[in-house]
Motif scaffolding. Structure first.
Motif, PDB file in Angstrom:
ATOM      1  N   SER A 177       0.820  -0.979   0.287  1.00 40.30           N
ATOM      2  CA  SER A 177      -0.112  -0.120   0.014  1.00 40.30           C
ATOM      3  C   SER A 177       0.890   1.026   0.210  1.00 40.30           C
ATOM      4  N   LEU A 184      -7.061  -0.950   0.378  1.00 41.62           N
ATOM      5  CA  LEU A 184      -6.465  -1.811   0.313  1.00 41.62           C
ATOM      6  C   LEU A 184      -7.629  -2.283   1.013  1.00 41.62           C
ATOM      7  N   ARG A 237      -4.175  -8.755  -3.957  1.00 40.26           N
ATOM      8  CA  ARG A 237      -4.829  -7.376  -3.079  1.00 40.26           C
ATOM      9  C   ARG A 237      -5.041  -6.143  -3.861  1.00 40.26           C
ATOM     10  N   ILE A 261      -7.430  -2.172  -5.230  1.00 40.15           N
ATOM     11  CA  ILE A 261      -8.031  -1.065  -4.205  1.00 40.15           C
ATOM     12  C   ILE A 261      -9.312  -0.921  -4.359  1.00 40.15           C
TER      13      ILE A 261
END
Length: 333
Positions: A60, A104, A259, A261
């Motif tokens: 992040s 995130l 991962r 956003i």
């Protein structure tokens, strides 16, 4: 449900918008004081729903730094840990859908969490809109460098094991829980809020083992402070080519972490367009690419609809693995 448009068709799909050079002139459908302003006119808060020091925190901060120039504003990072990201995402959904707060999110919250956590108010992917995808990371089972367990077979012969996880409903919990359950080991699940505190616990020898990402473990493996016993990917890791997969050792366990956003689903298209393009440019930067290489992370770069399809398919895959194993994973109850 709203979806960000695929990269190849983003500008075509947002035909009403000006080209990238002028995207900063889009109108914000936010509060009265910003109704006639352009987006973004101030910093965009980037929330990390995990403790500092873990893989999610690291990626992040790297992508936030890389996105500041193309976005034209700063992206201060704030950690809001709890419940594998659910605490931070629930707070995100309770706020304004104006693009000034982004977060995130991780695959395990949507693909594993519902299988082990009974939460009537669970965050679902339909409540969110994926701005950009980031990484695909594998898990490795590690013990302390001074541990008496030299191999996975040694560990599985132990009378009892305390294993740390990055939280309830995570890939860390699923991979290790399935392994010990299938092997019939008396094992106690010790959950933490993210990789950072789990790493600290293992280094302090407060737990016997943990399943963690390569980003969280490789520096300690290289330093001799941790010993890898197996990986939970389909093939051996290029970074740990001497470490067997669980599959090689006859344990049918495949788990990874993805991962990405997100913003609330009702965030205006124009705002999502600006954010998406900024992060796409950030992903292409050499500094960000070097960060991924230095931290043993693989790219995962697909559009939002493909990402949601992957989450749905992963949920079915993990449910099948749990059913096949007959293992009951610990919950937050």
């Amino acid at each position: 449900m709203q979806h960000p448009l695929p990269r190849r068709g983003l500008l075509a799909g947002l035909a009403a918008l000006p080209p990238l050079a002028a995207l900063s002139a889009c109108q914000v459908q936010g509060g009265a004081d910003e109704a006639n302003a352009t987006f973004p006119t101030r910093a965009v808060d980037f929330w990390v729903p995990f403790d500092a020091g873990g893989s999610g925190d690291l990626i992040s901060r790297a992508i936030a730094k890389a996105a500041e120039k193309p976005l034209g504003q700063s992206l201060p990072v704030t950690n809001k840990p709890g419940a594998n990201g659910a605490v931070g995402l629930k707070e995100l959904l309770a706020g304004k859908s104006d693009g000034y707060t982004i977060s995130l999110a991780v695959k395990s919250l949507f693909a594993i969490g519902p299988l082990v956590v009974d939460d009537p108010d669970a965050v679902v992917i339909e409540d969110l809109r994926i701005i950009t995808t980031l990484t695909n990371e594998g898990y490795v089972l590690v013990v302390h460098g001074d541990s008496p367990y030299q191999t996975l077979d040694d560990l599985l012969k132990a009378d009892k094991v305390n294993f740390g996880t990055t939280g309830v409903g995570t890939g860390s919990q699923l991979s290790a829980g399935l392994l010990f359950g299938i092997a019939g080991v008396e094992a106690t699940d010790v959950p933490f809020d993210g990789g950072g505190p789990t790493v600290t616990a293992l280094l302090g020898q407060d737990i016997d083992a943990a399943s963690l990402s390569l980003a969280e473990t490789m520096p300690h493996i290289e330093a001799g402070d941790m010993r890898p016993l197996c990986v939970f990917s389909e093939e051996r890791s290029v970074f740990l080519d001497n470490v067997p997969t669980a599959l090689e050792l006859n344990y049918n366990i495949l788990v990874d972490q993805r991962r990405f956003i997100v913003v609330p689903a009702d965030t205006p298209d124009e705002v999502v367009g600006v954010l998406t393009l900024a992060f796409e440019e950030a992903r292409e930067g050499s500094e960000y690419g070097q960060f991924l290489a230095d931290n043993f992370m693989e790219r995962w770069e697909v559009d939002g609809m493909e990402a949601e399809l992957h989450l749905a398919e992963a949920t079915e895959q993990f449910a099948a693995q749990i059913a096949e194993s007959g293992v009951e994973l610990g919950s937050a109850e």
